[in-house]
Write a protein that holds these residues in place. Structure first.
Motif, PDB file in Angstrom:
ATOM      1  N   LYS A   4       0.882  -1.171   0.000  1.00 46.04           N
ATOM      2  CA  LYS A   4       0.000   0.000   0.000  1.00 46.04           C
ATOM      3  C   LYS A   4       0.914   1.214   0.000  1.00 46.04           C
ATOM      4  O   LYS A   4       1.734   1.384   0.902  1.00 46.04           O
ATOM      5  N   THR A   5       0.795   2.040  -1.001  1.00 43.94           N
ATOM      6  CA  THR A   5       1.621   3.239  -1.105  1.00 43.94           C
ATOM      7  C   THR A   5       0.739   4.466  -0.954  1.00 43.94           C
ATOM      8  O   THR A   5      -0.291   4.594  -1.628  1.00 43.94           O
ATOM      9  N   LEU A   6       1.121   5.322  -0.041  1.00 45.45           N
ATOM     10  CA  LEU A   6       0.420   6.581   0.169  1.00 45.45           C
ATOM     11  C   LEU A   6       1.400   7.710  -0.126  1.00 45.45           C
ATOM     12  O   LEU A   6       2.536   7.680   0.328  1.00 45.45           O
ATOM     13  N   LYS A   7       0.961   8.705  -0.887  1.00 43.40           N
ATOM     14  CA  LYS A   7       1.836   9.827  -1.256  1.00 43.40           C
ATOM     15  C   LYS A   7       1.191  11.130  -0.813  1.00 43.40           C
ATOM     16  O   LYS A   7      -0.029  11.259  -0.792  1.00 43.40           O
ATOM     17  N   SER A   8       2.052  12.068  -0.496  1.00 44.41           N
ATOM     18  CA  SER A   8       1.554  13.369  -0.062  1.00 44.41           C
ATOM     19  C   SER A   8       2.632  14.414  -0.278  1.00 44.41           C
ATOM     20  O   SER A   8       3.821  14.114  -0.226  1.00 44.41           O
ATOM     21  N   ASP A   9       2.196  15.646  -0.521  1.00 41.58           N
ATOM     22  CA  ASP A   9       3.174  16.731  -0.470  1.00 41.58           C
ATOM     23  C   ASP A   9       3.153  17.290   0.952  1.00 41.58           C
ATOM     24  O   ASP A   9       2.492  16.730   1.826  1.00 41.58           O
ATOM     25  N   LEU A  10       3.841  18.336   1.199  1.00 36.80           N
ATOM     26  CA  LEU A  10       3.974  18.831   2.569  1.00 36.80           C
ATOM     27  C   LEU A  10       2.981  19.933   2.928  1.00 36.80           C
ATOM     28  O   LEU A  10       3.149  20.598   3.943  1.00 36.80           O
ATOM     29  N   SER A  11       1.918  20.074   2.183  1.00 32.93           N
ATOM     30  CA  SER A  11       0.910  21.074   2.538  1.00 32.93           C
ATOM     31  C   SER A  11       0.047  20.535   3.680  1.00 32.93           C
ATOM     32  O   SER A  11      -0.089  19.317   3.862  1.00 32.93           O
ATOM     33  N   VAL A  12      -0.551  21.430   4.419  1.00 29.78           N
ATOM     34  CA  VAL A  12      -1.393  21.047   5.550  1.00 29.78           C
ATOM     35  C   VAL A  12      -2.571  20.200   5.075  1.00 29.78           C
ATOM     36  O   VAL A  12      -2.883  19.157   5.662  1.00 29.78           O
ATOM     37  N   SER A  13      -3.223  20.599   4.013  1.00 27.00           N
ATOM     38  CA  SER A  13      -4.378  19.839   3.522  1.00 27.00           C
ATOM     39  C   SER A  13      -3.967  18.446   3.038  1.00 27.00           C
ATOM     40  O   SER A  13      -4.675  17.468   3.262  1.00 27.00           O
ATOM     41  N   SER A  14      -2.821  18.327   2.398  1.00 32.30           N
ATOM     42  CA  SER A  14      -2.351  17.019   1.924  1.00 32.30           C
ATOM     43  C   SER A  14      -1.990  16.110   3.090  1.00 32.30           C
ATOM     44  O   SER A  14      -2.256  14.909   3.064  1.00 32.30           O
ATOM     45  N   ILE A  15      -1.392  16.668   4.104  1.00 33.39           N
ATOM     46  CA  ILE A  15      -1.030  15.865   5.276  1.00 33.39           C
ATOM     47  C   ILE A  15      -2.280  15.399   6.013  1.00 33.39           C
ATOM     48  O   ILE A  15      -2.355  14.253   6.459  1.00 33.39           O
ATOM     49  N   ARG A  16      -3.297  16.258   6.089  1.00 34.78           N
ATOM     50  CA  ARG A  16      -4.572  15.849   6.700  1.00 34.78           C
ATOM     51  C   ARG A  16      -5.231  14.733   5.887  1.00 34.78           C
ATOM     52  O   ARG A  16      -5.786  13.781   6.443  1.00 34.78           O
ATOM     53  N   GLN A  17      -5.175  14.855   4.566  1.00 33.91           N
ATOM     54  CA  GLN A  17      -5.718  13.809   3.689  1.00 33.91           C
ATOM     55  C   GLN A  17      -4.946  12.505   3.890  1.00 33.91           C
ATOM     56  O   GLN A  17      -5.541  11.433   3.985  1.00 33.91           O
ATOM     57  N   LEU A  18      -3.631  12.594   4.009  1.00 34.78           N
ATOM     58  CA  LEU A  18      -2.804  11.418   4.252  1.00 34.78           C
ATOM     59  C   LEU A  18      -3.168  10.779   5.597  1.00 34.78           C
ATOM     60  O   LEU A  18      -3.256   9.555   5.706  1.00 34.78           O
TER      61      LEU A  18
END
Length: 181
Positions: A4-18
């Protein structure tokens, strides 16, 4: 198990989504662990049914009975707590111990031994039950009706032990089905 691979950038919204995706994945693992324990326990039910049926009463040409009452009830009980799951495979039957460990030397070998791999460890050896008549090839008992029944005993068909072997043999296969390849 599938990666299972999860990817995110370092924005607050992306981290919350992660974080939400990780929680969803964690919850799916908890569910899959519960499903795995249930499926493993259920894998033993057909083996129990088959081996209980093998123990059914028969009467030979001399009128001597063999076997036991194969009526039984088998079910799986699941207990879960947070990330813990336990499945109990429960078998109930009036003559389950006779069917599991055997009764009498006629089918099961010499007195004081057991054809069951756990028989001696658990204290279920041939000829040790009741009045010890199982050391004879034929013995009698009185049925509830008062009729004298002559018997050879019952062969140890080991439904519960054989179910445990079936479960152990299928752990990897069932885990792959539940968790993916």
């Amino acid at each position: 198990m599938a990666k299972k691979t999860l990817k995110s950038d370092l924005s607050v919204s992306s981290i919350r989504q992660l974080q939400r995706e990780l929680e969803k994945y964690r919850d799916s693992l908890t569910y899959k662990c519960e499903l795995l324990t249930k499926r493993l326990a259920e894998a033993g039910i057909p083996v129990i049914d088959e081996n209980m049926a093998k123990a059914a009463f028969t009467v030979d040409e001399k009128g001597i009975q063999s076997g036991a009452d194969p009526q039984h009830y088998t079910h799986v009980k699941i207990n879960t707590f947070e990330n813990y799951a336990r499945a109990d495979l429960i078998v109930e039957g009036a003559e389950l111990l006779f069917i599991e460990f055997g009764a009498g030397v006629y089918y099961n070998g010499s007195a004081g031994t057991s054809p069951h791999p756990k028989g001696e460890e658990f204290g279920y050896v041939i000829g040790s039950y009741g009045k010890g008549h199982g050391v004879q090839k034929v013995w009698g008992y009185y049925a509830d009706s008062g009729e004298l029944i002559l018997t050879h005993g019952v062969e140890a068909t080991m439904p519960v032990y054989k179910a445990s072997l079936e479960i152990a043999e299928n752990v990897v296969k069932i885990a792959k089905q539940v968790f993916g390849k």
